[in-house]
Design a protein around this motif. Structure first.
Motif, PDB file in Angstrom:
ATOM      1  N   SER A 149       1.252  -6.620  -8.340  1.00  0.00           N
ATOM      2  CA  SER A 149       0.836  -5.776  -9.460  1.00  0.00           C
ATOM      3  C   SER A 149       1.580  -4.447  -9.377  1.00  0.00           C
ATOM      4  CB  SER A 149      -0.672  -5.528  -9.426  1.00  0.00           C
ATOM      5  OG  SER A 149      -1.385  -6.743  -9.566  1.00  0.00           O
ATOM      6  N   ALA A 150       1.953  -3.915 -10.526  1.00  0.00           N
ATOM      7  CA  ALA A 150       2.708  -2.664 -10.567  1.00  0.00           C
ATOM      8  C   ALA A 150       1.872  -1.504 -10.032  1.00  0.00           C
ATOM      9  CB  ALA A 150       3.157  -2.374 -11.996  1.00  0.00           C
ATOM     10  N   GLY A 151       2.543  -0.574  -9.349  1.00  0.00           N
ATOM     11  CA  GLY A 151       1.886   0.625  -8.865  1.00  0.00           C
ATOM     12  C   GLY A 151       0.808   0.368  -7.837  1.00  0.00           C
ATOM     13  N   THR A 152       0.966  -0.659  -7.012  1.00  0.00           N
ATOM     14  CA  THR A 152      -0.063  -1.060  -6.047  1.00  0.00           C
ATOM     15  C   THR A 152       0.518  -1.051  -4.628  1.00  0.00           C
ATOM     16  OG1 THR A 152      -1.094  -2.466  -7.721  1.00  0.00           O
ATOM     17  CG2 THR A 152      -1.716  -2.872  -5.427  1.00  0.00           C
ATOM     18  N   THR A 153      -0.295  -0.613  -3.663  1.00  0.00           N
ATOM     19  CA  THR A 153       0.124  -0.585  -2.265  1.00  0.00           C
ATOM     20  C   THR A 153      -0.219  -1.915  -1.596  1.00  0.00           C
ATOM     21  OG1 THR A 153      -0.121   1.808  -2.102  1.00  0.00           O
ATOM     22  CG2 THR A 153      -0.183   0.560  -0.035  1.00  0.00           C
ATOM     23  N   TYR A 154       0.753  -2.452  -0.869  1.00  0.00           N
ATOM     24  CA  TYR A 154       0.591  -3.735  -0.167  1.00  0.00           C
ATOM     25  C   TYR A 154       0.970  -3.582   1.297  1.00  0.00           C
ATOM     26  CZ  TYR A 154       0.227  -6.112  -4.680  1.00  0.00           C
ATOM     27  OH  TYR A 154      -0.182  -6.523  -5.921  1.00  0.00           O
ATOM     28  N   TYR A 155       0.474  -4.532   2.092  1.00  0.00           N
ATOM     29  CA  TYR A 155       0.860  -4.666   3.493  1.00  0.00           C
ATOM     30  C   TYR A 155       1.495  -6.036   3.676  1.00  0.00           C
ATOM     31  CZ  TYR A 155      -2.319  -0.730   4.095  1.00  0.00           C
ATOM     32  OH  TYR A 155      -2.946   0.483   3.981  1.00  0.00           O
ATOM     33  N   VAL A 156       2.571  -6.094   4.451  1.00  0.00           N
ATOM     34  CA  VAL A 156       3.265  -7.363   4.691  1.00  0.00           C
ATOM     35  C   VAL A 156       3.492  -7.527   6.185  1.00  0.00           C
ATOM     36  CG1 VAL A 156       5.566  -6.335   4.379  1.00  0.00           C
ATOM     37  CG2 VAL A 156       5.257  -8.791   4.039  1.00  0.00           C
TER      38      VAL A 156
END
Length: 426
Positions: free
Chosen positions: A231-238
């Motif tokens: 999703s745009a403008g969203t923080t993720y962890y990978v």
């Protein structure tokens, strides 16, 4: 060069030191036996034997039921080491790639050569299985895999260990996609059956979350994995991951934030004017487009396709998608037609319709049919176009005549008991 036999005290010293050695990859608790016709079973995973397989050498002790301890090398420190095999202080089994060489020693059997003529021992990197033959100068061949007389399949196999993997910084970050980076630093045993990257909006994503699985891995090294469905403008962890039958390993978390979506706003002008503020804007940006009437024209409305979206020359809105807008203008004339009607007609009539000279004041008045109804608003519509503009909420609407106009007075019932409303309607 032939190596001399070792004094018993040297063997005992090794036994005292072996429990403190740095461990490499151990031997499987089930698949741990080699066979010699002259000595019987040789156990590569005995209690207190601590056999360890490193990338460059072997360490520890093998137990023979009929011959006692067999030492795999003099080195006890783990890490990277190569046995010189020139005398009793530096002998041992070396590993070059997956081929073994060098010598082990037993007080009761003498030297055991792991790379003899017509023999040799190797390790399958994908499974950890040992195969081939070693040669004992006093005991003959030692077989590392085979079938016993009772049809029992035996072999020496490294213990299954999970792979190791690290996570690198994410690149190619867009609104809905990115590229994950990982590095398999150790395949483990057996080879990984799956590897790739997992991601989530919370830390420590696992294979239960969104993942890209690249399948089995046959070598160590860096890799990339597509990260999709964001999703745009969203923080993720990978986290990078690698898995085999021994378990699943993950690298550290890497955090990234997707970019906001951008959209194009394209205002255009009909005959009689100009517009401004075309451009590309991030999702959610408040944008104002402006229309400027040329001399001899007046602004009418903004349309998008065949729908009226605003009657203000300065039209403000929040960007949520691409938009193509048209500013419409009307030429100045000496006289205009102003038309008005009530809706529904049974609730009232409108006075003030007719021709007006340019600049004349116009007053449109709605006359309600009874006290049970009220004016909601005045709206302006245009033939062939959907949508409308609310222009007033007063029963009398006054404005200067600058163009043709089609006005509707929307009337609705007041909220009254049903019986009274029926009486009022009659």
């Amino acid at each position: 060069m032939r190596l001399r036999g070792l004094p018993a005290i040297f063997i005992m010293l090794g036994l005292c030191l072996m429990t403190g050695q740095a461990l490499g990859q151990g031997i499987d608790s089930t698949h741990k036996y080699a066979w010699s016709e002259n000595t019987g079973w040789l156990n590569f995973n005995p209690a207190q034997g601590d056999v360890a397989v490193y990338a460059t050498h072997l360490e520890g002790y093998v137990w023979g039921e009929n011959v006692g301890w067999i030492r795999l090398g003099t080195h006890t420190g783990g890490g990277t080491h190569t046995y010189a095999n020139t005398d009793e202080t530096n002998y041992g089994v070396n590993r070059t790639g997956n081929q073994l060489s060098g010598f082990a020693w037993s007080e009761n059997t003498g030297w055991i050569n792991f790379n003899p003529t017509h023999g040799g021992v190797s390790i399958n990197p994908a499974t950890g299985d040992f195969s081939g033959y070693a040669w004992g100068e006093n005991i003959g061949w030692i077989k590392f895999a085979g079938t016993a007389l009772d049809d029992t399949v035996y072999k020496v196999k490294m213990a299954d260990t999970a792979p190791t993997v690290t996570t690198q910084a994410v690149t190619g970050i867009g609104t809905t996609t990115a590229t994950g980076h990982g590095n398999i630093t150790d395949l483990g045993t057996p080879n990984p059956t799956a590897y790739g990257a997992c991601w989530s909006t919370t830390a420590d994503p696992t294979t239960a979350d969104s993942c890209t699985d690249k399948g089995g891995a046959a070598s160590t090294g860096a890799f990339t994995a597509n990260i999709t469905g964001l999703s745009a403008g969203t923080t993720y962890y990978v986290r990078a991951f690698a898995a085999n039958t021994a378990g699943t390993s993950y690298g550290d978390n890497r955090q990234f934030t997707t970019t906001l979506a951008t959209y194009t706003v394209t205002p255009t002008a009909g005959t009689g004017g100009t517009v401004s503020d075309a451009g590309t804007y991030a999702h959610g940006t408040q944008v104002t487009v402006q229309a400027f009437a040329a001399s001899g024209y007046v602004f009418v409305n903004w349309t998008e396709g065949s729908t009226v979206v605003s009657c203000d020359a300065q039209y403000s809105f929040r960007v949520t998608g691409n938009r193509t807008l048209r500013a419409n203008f009307s030429p100045v004339r000496s006289q205009y037609t102003i038309a008005g009607a009530a809706k529904p007609a049974s609730y009232g009539t409108v006075n003030g319709s007719g021709p007006y000279n340019h600049g004349a004041n116009v007053t449109m008045t709605v006359l309600l049919s009874h006290q049970g109804v009220f004016l909601t608003n005045w709206i302006e519509t245009w033939p062939g176009l959907a949508g409308y503009c609310v222009v007033s909420e007063d029963e009398q609407y006054t404005f200067p005549a600058t163009r043709n106009r089609n006005l509707t007075a929307n009337v609705r019932p007041k909220t009254l008991p049903g019986v009274l409303m029926l009486l009022l309607d009659e």
